[in-house]
Design a protein around this motif. Sequence first.
Motif, PDB file in Angstrom:
ATOM      1  N   ALA A  10       0.836  -1.204   0.000  1.00 13.47           N
ATOM      2  CA  ALA A  10       0.000   0.000   0.000  1.00 13.47           C
ATOM      3  C   ALA A  10       0.868   1.250   0.000  1.00 13.47           C
ATOM      4  CB  ALA A  10      -0.928  -0.014   1.213  1.00 13.47           C
ATOM      5  N   GLU A  63       2.491   1.385  -4.038  1.00 10.89           N
ATOM      6  CA  GLU A  63       1.760   1.468  -5.302  1.00 10.89           C
ATOM      7  C   GLU A  63       0.917   2.727  -5.418  1.00 10.89           C
ATOM      8  OE1 GLU A  63       1.825  -0.927  -7.774  1.00 10.89           O
ATOM      9  OE2 GLU A  63       3.345  -2.033  -6.655  1.00 10.89           O
ATOM     10  N   THR A  64       0.301   3.110  -4.303  1.00  9.43           N
ATOM     11  CA  THR A  64      -0.667   4.201  -4.361  1.00  9.43           C
ATOM     12  C   THR A  64       0.031   5.538  -4.588  1.00  9.43           C
ATOM     13  OG1 THR A  64      -0.477   4.237  -1.977  1.00  9.43           O
ATOM     14  CG2 THR A  64      -2.322   3.027  -2.897  1.00  9.43           C
ATOM     15  N   THR A  65       1.087   5.774  -3.830  1.00  5.75           N
ATOM     16  CA  THR A  65       1.789   7.048  -3.952  1.00  5.75           C
ATOM     17  C   THR A  65       2.517   7.126  -5.287  1.00  5.75           C
ATOM     18  OG1 THR A  65       2.114   6.883  -1.577  1.00  5.75           O
ATOM     19  CG2 THR A  65       3.271   8.644  -2.700  1.00  5.75           C
ATOM     20  N   THR A 104       1.478   5.820  -8.025  1.00  3.73           N
ATOM     21  CA  THR A 104       0.433   6.142  -8.997  1.00  3.73           C
ATOM     22  C   THR A 104       0.068   7.625  -8.941  1.00  3.73           C
ATOM     23  OG1 THR A 104      -0.456   3.915  -8.999  1.00  3.73           O
ATOM     24  CG2 THR A 104      -1.983   5.666  -9.587  1.00  3.73           C
ATOM     25  N   PRO A 122      -5.981   6.856  -7.028  1.00  2.00           N
ATOM     26  CA  PRO A 122      -5.036   5.752  -7.242  1.00  2.00           C
ATOM     27  C   PRO A 122      -5.652   4.362  -7.019  1.00  2.00           C
ATOM     28  CG  PRO A 122      -3.960   7.504  -6.018  1.00  2.00           C
ATOM     29  CD  PRO A 122      -5.417   7.880  -6.108  1.00  2.00           C
ATOM     30  N   VAL A 123      -6.462   4.225  -5.973  1.00  5.42           N
ATOM     31  CA  VAL A 123      -7.150   2.950  -5.751  1.00  5.42           C
ATOM     32  C   VAL A 123      -8.548   3.083  -6.337  1.00  5.42           C
ATOM     33  CG1 VAL A 123      -8.067   1.342  -4.039  1.00  5.42           C
ATOM     34  CG2 VAL A 123      -5.834   2.409  -3.687  1.00  5.42           C
ATOM     35  N   CYS A 142      -7.890   5.477   4.839  1.00  8.14           N
ATOM     36  CA  CYS A 142      -6.481   5.204   4.574  1.00  8.14           C
ATOM     37  C   CYS A 142      -5.550   5.533   5.743  1.00  8.14           C
ATOM     38  CB  CYS A 142      -6.022   5.996   3.347  1.00  8.14           C
ATOM     39  SG  CYS A 142      -4.269   5.794   2.983  1.00  8.14           S
ATOM     40  N   VAL A 167      -5.969  -0.739  -9.442  1.00 11.28           N
ATOM     41  CA  VAL A 167      -5.050   0.391  -9.268  1.00 11.28           C
ATOM     42  C   VAL A 167      -4.973   1.155 -10.582  1.00 11.28           C
ATOM     43  CG1 VAL A 167      -2.711   1.121  -8.689  1.00 11.28           C
ATOM     44  CG2 VAL A 167      -3.663  -0.910  -7.642  1.00 11.28           C
TER      45      VAL A 167
END
Lengths: 64, 432
Positions: B269, B272-274, B276, B315-316, B380, B418
Motif C-alpha cells: 500500500a 503502489e498508491t503514492t 500512482t 489511485p485505488v 487510509c 489500481v
Amino acid sequence: MSRVQVDRERCVGSGVCESLAPDVFEIDDEGVLQVHREEPAADDLDGVRDAVQSCPARALALAE
Amino acid sequence: MSVNTPAGPVDAASPDIDAIDLSDRDFWAEPPAVRHAVFDKLRAERPFAFFDEPTMEGMEPGPGYWAITRLADLDAISSQPAVFCSGQGAVSIQDIPADLSEFYGSMISMDDPRHARIRRIVAKTFTPRMLEQVVDSVVGIVDDVLAEARAKAEAGDGSLDVVADIAAPIPLRIICDMMGVPEEDRLLVLNASNTILSGGDPELTDEADPLTALLEAGMAMAELMGRLAAERIENPTDDLTTALVNSEVEGEKLTHQEIASFFILLLVAGNETTRTAIAQGLLALSENPEQRAAWMADPSMDKSAVEEIVRYVSPVTWMRRTATQDGEVNGHSFKEGDKFLLFYNAANRDPQSFENPHALDLARTPNNHVGFGGHGPHFCLGAHLARRELAVTFRRLFEICPDLEITGEPARLRSSFVNGLKRLPARLTGER
C-alpha cells in the motif's frame, strides 16, 4: 462550555483530529486517542469543529 | 445486464448502458476518457448497476456485485461497517478463502473490533505529529531520487522514465526506511508489490496462472519478513517492523502469518498508491500546463493541489463491502450477502459533489473527495504520509526539475484495482 465527546467504538486513531487541533487531540503510543482538553479553549474551537467534521470514522462530537 | 460487450471500443460520447461490463478486463484497458464516460453514464442512469463477476480459472463464479458510483451512496455504505462489512474480502471481487484474503488484505479485510486492535499497533506512526519527524528524511530521499534522475538523464540524451526514475523509487525508499528493509532487498519488494497489485496485467504476471504468481510474490515477502523479524527480536530498532514483532493484541503477540500479512500490506500500500499519484499527477500537470504553472509559482497551493491530485487520479479504484443483513440504502434494497464495489474513481467525479468534476482544479476548495476512502473505520492509514510525500515531491520537482517535459504516451496498467502507469516517457529539456 463546549465539551469534546469521543465514540471509542468508532475511533481508529487516524489522527485527522490531531492534524487540525494538535493542542486538543493526540494519538498515543498505543494508537489510542487522548483528549488533552475535553473543554477546549476558545482559540481551539474552530480546529475542534473542523476535526469533528473531518473525522473519517465519525467518532467525534462537540456538545455546545 | 453485463452481457458480453460487443467488439470495438465503447463510444465515449454516449456509451450504450446495457453493453457496459465492468468485469470485462478489456474495459480497463480503454483510455481514461472512455472509462469516465461509462462511469458518468452509470452514475446518472443506473447508480446501483449489477454486474456478473469476472471469471477466474478454477473458481466457481460468484453471485455478482452492485457497482456504486455516486459519492453519497459510497459514503453511506462506507460509514456503516456493521451492515457493510470488509471481513468477507475487501480487495477481491470473488470470495477467496478467508485465510488467503486476510493474508493479502490484512486489516483491510477485517472488521472491528479486530481491525481496530490491529490498526492501533501502527496508528501512532502514521499520525501527523510523528510524521513531522520524518519530514527531513522525506525531503532528503526526494532530493536524492531527483538528483539521480537528473544525472541519469543528463548522462544520456536527456530522456527518462517518470515511473522508474521518479515515481517508483520515492515511495519505495520512504516506506522501506520506515519498515527497516535493507537496500539489497528493495528490488524484491518493488517486484513483489507490482505482482500483488498488478490485477493480472499480462506484462507483470503470467496470464495463464496469475494465482501462482500472486502466491509466489506473497511467499517472497513473507520470507523477507521472517528474516527481518528474527533480526529485530535480537536487536530491536525504532522501525515499524520492530513495532510489529513486539506488539501484543489482547495480551498475545501477533502470529508469524499476521506479521507477514501486515508487512505486505504496509509495503504494498505504501508503494503502489503514492507511485500512482506521482506518475498520474505529473501526466495530469503536463495535460494542464496553466495549472502546473500556477502551482509551481505558488507554494501556498501545495495543500489543495495535493488533495486535487488524489481526487483526480484516484489511485485505488475500488474496495469491496458485503452486506451482513437485508436492508435498504438510499432507496435501494439489498439482501444479506450482496456485494458492493465502491468505485472511488467514479464518486470522485460525481457532479453532485464536485463542480466541473472532470477538470483538474488545483485550487479546489472544499474538496471532500474519497481518494483515501469514504467515511468509516478503513479510512487510509497512510493518508498523512501520502500527503506529505506528494507535497514534497511536487515542490522539489518544480525546483530541481522545472524543465521536465512529458514526451510520449503513458503505458497504462491494465488493472481494475489500481489506476497505475507502467511507464511515462519524459525528458529534461535543460531550459530552466
